[in-house]
Scaffold this motif. Structure first.
Motif, PDB file in Angstrom:
ATOM      1  N   GLN A  72       0.853  -1.180   0.000  1.00 44.08           N
ATOM      2  CA  GLN A  72       0.000   0.000   0.000  1.00 44.08           C
ATOM      3  C   GLN A  72       0.893   1.236   0.000  1.00 44.08           C
ATOM      4  O   GLN A  72       2.068   1.151   0.338  1.00 44.08           O
ATOM      5  N   PRO A  73       0.353   2.400  -0.379  1.00 46.75           N
ATOM      6  CA  PRO A  73       1.198   3.603  -0.445  1.00 46.75           C
ATOM      7  C   PRO A  73       1.819   3.957   0.904  1.00 46.75           C
ATOM      8  O   PRO A  73       1.220   3.759   1.965  1.00 46.75           O
ATOM      9  N   GLY A  74       3.039   4.492   0.854  1.00 43.87           N
ATOM     10  CA  GLY A  74       3.708   4.973   2.058  1.00 43.87           C
ATOM     11  C   GLY A  74       3.676   6.482   2.114  1.00 43.87           C
ATOM     12  O   GLY A  74       2.913   7.140   1.400  1.00 43.87           O
ATOM     13  N   LEU A  75       4.519   7.048   2.962  1.00 44.45           N
ATOM     14  CA  LEU A  75       4.608   8.497   3.083  1.00 44.45           C
ATOM     15  C   LEU A  75       5.596   9.030   2.047  1.00 44.45           C
ATOM     16  O   LEU A  75       6.612   8.421   1.778  1.00 44.45           O
ATOM     17  N   VAL A 121       6.160  11.324  -1.827  1.00 41.54           N
ATOM     18  CA  VAL A 121       5.772  11.172  -3.232  1.00 41.54           C
ATOM     19  C   VAL A 121       6.459   9.986  -3.892  1.00 41.54           C
ATOM     20  O   VAL A 121       5.969   9.446  -4.882  1.00 41.54           O
ATOM     21  N   ASP A 122       7.601   9.558  -3.352  1.00 40.45           N
ATOM     22  CA  ASP A 122       8.336   8.449  -3.950  1.00 40.45           C
ATOM     23  C   ASP A 122       7.827   7.094  -3.476  1.00 40.45           C
ATOM     24  O   ASP A 122       8.361   6.058  -3.863  1.00 40.45           O
ATOM     25  N   GLN A 123       6.784   7.081  -2.632  1.00 39.79           N
ATOM     26  CA  GLN A 123       6.243   5.823  -2.116  1.00 39.79           C
ATOM     27  C   GLN A 123       4.749   5.686  -2.416  1.00 39.79           C
ATOM     28  O   GLN A 123       4.006   5.078  -1.645  1.00 39.79           O
ATOM     29  N   GLN A 124       4.334   6.227  -3.530  1.00 38.37           N
ATOM     30  CA  GLN A 124       2.914   6.166  -3.882  1.00 38.37           C
ATOM     31  C   GLN A 124       2.560   4.969  -4.758  1.00 38.37           C
ATOM     32  O   GLN A 124       1.415   4.530  -4.790  1.00 38.37           O
ATOM     33  N   ASP A 125       3.534   4.460  -5.496  1.00 39.14           N
ATOM     34  CA  ASP A 125       3.265   3.282  -6.313  1.00 39.14           C
ATOM     35  C   ASP A 125       3.110   2.071  -5.403  1.00 39.14           C
ATOM     36  O   ASP A 125       3.965   1.804  -4.552  1.00 39.14           O
ATOM     37  N   SER A 126       2.031   1.333  -5.556  1.00 39.39           N
ATOM     38  CA  SER A 126       1.769   0.197  -4.676  1.00 39.39           C
ATOM     39  C   SER A 126       0.923  -0.839  -5.399  1.00 39.39           C
ATOM     40  O   SER A 126       0.263  -0.560  -6.407  1.00 39.39           O
ATOM     41  N   LEU A 127       0.911  -2.031  -4.836  1.00 39.19           N
ATOM     42  CA  LEU A 127       0.103  -3.101  -5.418  1.00 39.19           C
ATOM     43  C   LEU A 127      -1.381  -2.760  -5.388  1.00 39.19           C
ATOM     44  O   LEU A 127      -2.074  -2.902  -6.381  1.00 39.19           O
ATOM     45  N   ILE A 128      -1.868  -2.282  -4.233  1.00 36.50           N
ATOM     46  CA  ILE A 128      -3.301  -1.984  -4.148  1.00 36.50           C
ATOM     47  C   ILE A 128      -3.676  -0.831  -5.075  1.00 36.50           C
ATOM     48  O   ILE A 128      -4.751  -0.830  -5.673  1.00 36.50           O
ATOM     49  N   GLY A 129      -2.795   0.133  -5.255  1.00 38.44           N
ATOM     50  CA  GLY A 129      -3.065   1.227  -6.180  1.00 38.44           C
ATOM     51  C   GLY A 129      -3.204   0.736  -7.607  1.00 38.44           C
ATOM     52  O   GLY A 129      -4.109   1.145  -8.344  1.00 38.44           O
ATOM     53  N   ASP A 134       5.818  -7.119   3.305  1.00 38.16           N
ATOM     54  CA  ASP A 134       6.870  -6.108   3.238  1.00 38.16           C
ATOM     55  C   ASP A 134       7.219  -5.803   1.785  1.00 38.16           C
ATOM     56  O   ASP A 134       7.079  -6.661   0.916  1.00 38.16           O
ATOM     57  N   ARG A 135       7.716  -4.612   1.546  1.00 38.91           N
ATOM     58  CA  ARG A 135       8.121  -4.233   0.197  1.00 38.91           C
ATOM     59  C   ARG A 135       9.119  -5.229  -0.399  1.00 38.91           C
ATOM     60  O   ARG A 135       9.045  -5.565  -1.583  1.00 38.91           O
ATOM     61  N   ASP A 136      10.048  -5.707   0.417  1.00 38.23           N
ATOM     62  CA  ASP A 136      11.108  -6.575  -0.102  1.00 38.23           C
ATOM     63  C   ASP A 136      10.690  -8.037  -0.222  1.00 38.23           C
ATOM     64  O   ASP A 136      11.447  -8.852  -0.748  1.00 38.23           O
ATOM     65  N   THR A 137       9.510  -8.388   0.290  1.00 36.51           N
ATOM     66  CA  THR A 137       9.003  -9.760   0.233  1.00 36.51           C
ATOM     67  C   THR A 137       8.124  -9.944  -1.003  1.00 36.51           C
ATOM     68  O   THR A 137       7.333  -9.065  -1.342  1.00 36.51           O
ATOM     69  N   SER A 138       8.260 -11.068  -1.657  1.00 36.66           N
ATOM     70  CA  SER A 138       7.405 -11.391  -2.807  1.00 36.66           C
ATOM     71  C   SER A 138       6.394 -12.459  -2.409  1.00 36.66           C
ATOM     72  O   SER A 138       6.491 -13.072  -1.348  1.00 36.66           O
TER      73      SER A 138
END
Length: 207
Positions: free
Chosen positions: A22-25, A27-35, A51-55
């Motif tokens: 999901q988006p973080g804080l 502008v560089d963390q707005q791209d996300s799976l749910i988005g 986690d971001r680093d987990t697939s």
């Protein structure tokens, strides 16, 4: 993202490493799976996070009622989760459980570890195979704390290979942790669902 399962209420997708759930804080963390998924279907909601680093496997619910029912399953610990990880070093036993109260010790980057004021955390592990400099493990998180598997393995001296926060081996293209299976009763049909995702860092014949 590859879709592994979908029906009228649920959709399971395969999250790649390096992508936020999901988006973080900032502008560089707005791209996300749910988005990305809501761009296709605005009714989709995250049931849980990686986690971001987990697939690996991530479950989404379609609509408020589906989210409510799925969230109840996770809260009641009726969802069995299985991970695969490659860790630094050889384990000195074939299987075990890691358990201690866990809390955030540092904000940026977020770092979690033992703290008597923290929340209960328990993970089971079993050695799948050993190789020259490490071990491949099956992991079953029995609780769902942030960074739980990463902090647990680091605490026993076997951080996950490529972990940028808890590990020392930084010369890898990714962290070797993959959510490989989910098992639960469908919240609408009552049928047992067993969802599976192949770990990309293992040969196909070993998944």
């Amino acid at each position: 993202m590859r879709i592994l399962f979908q029906d009228s209420w649920l959709i399971a997708v395969e999250k790649p490493p390096g992508l936020l759930s999901q988006p973080g804080l900032g502008v560089d963390q707005q791209d996300s799976l749910i988005g990305r998924m809501q761009f296709i279907d605005p009714e989709l909601r995250l049931v849980h996070r990686l986690d971001r680093d987990t697939s690996g496997l991530l479950l989404l619910a379609r609509g408020a009622e589906s989210l409510r029912r799925c969230s109840m399953l996770f809260s009641a610990r009726r969802v069995r989760k299985l991970y695969l990880a490659v860790v630094v070093g050889r384990m000195n036993r074939n299987a075990g459980t890691i358990s201690f109260p866990i809390a955030r010790l540092q904000k940026n980057p977020p770092l979690y570890g033992k703290n008597p004021q923290g929340k209960e955390s328990r993970s089971q592990w079993r050695v799948r195979s050993c190789h020259a400099n490490g071990s491949t493990l099956w992991l079953w998180p029995l609780t769902g704390r942030s960074h739980q598997l990463r902090a647990h393995l680091a605490s026993v001296g076997h951080p996950i290979l490529g972990d940028p926060i808890y590990g020392k081996e930084v010369f890898f293209e990714r962290m070797y942790l993959h959510a490989t299976a989910l098992s639960f009763r469908h919240p609408f049909t009552g049928l047992r669902l067993r969802l599976r995702s192949r770990a990309p860092f293992l040969p196909a014949q070993e998944n």
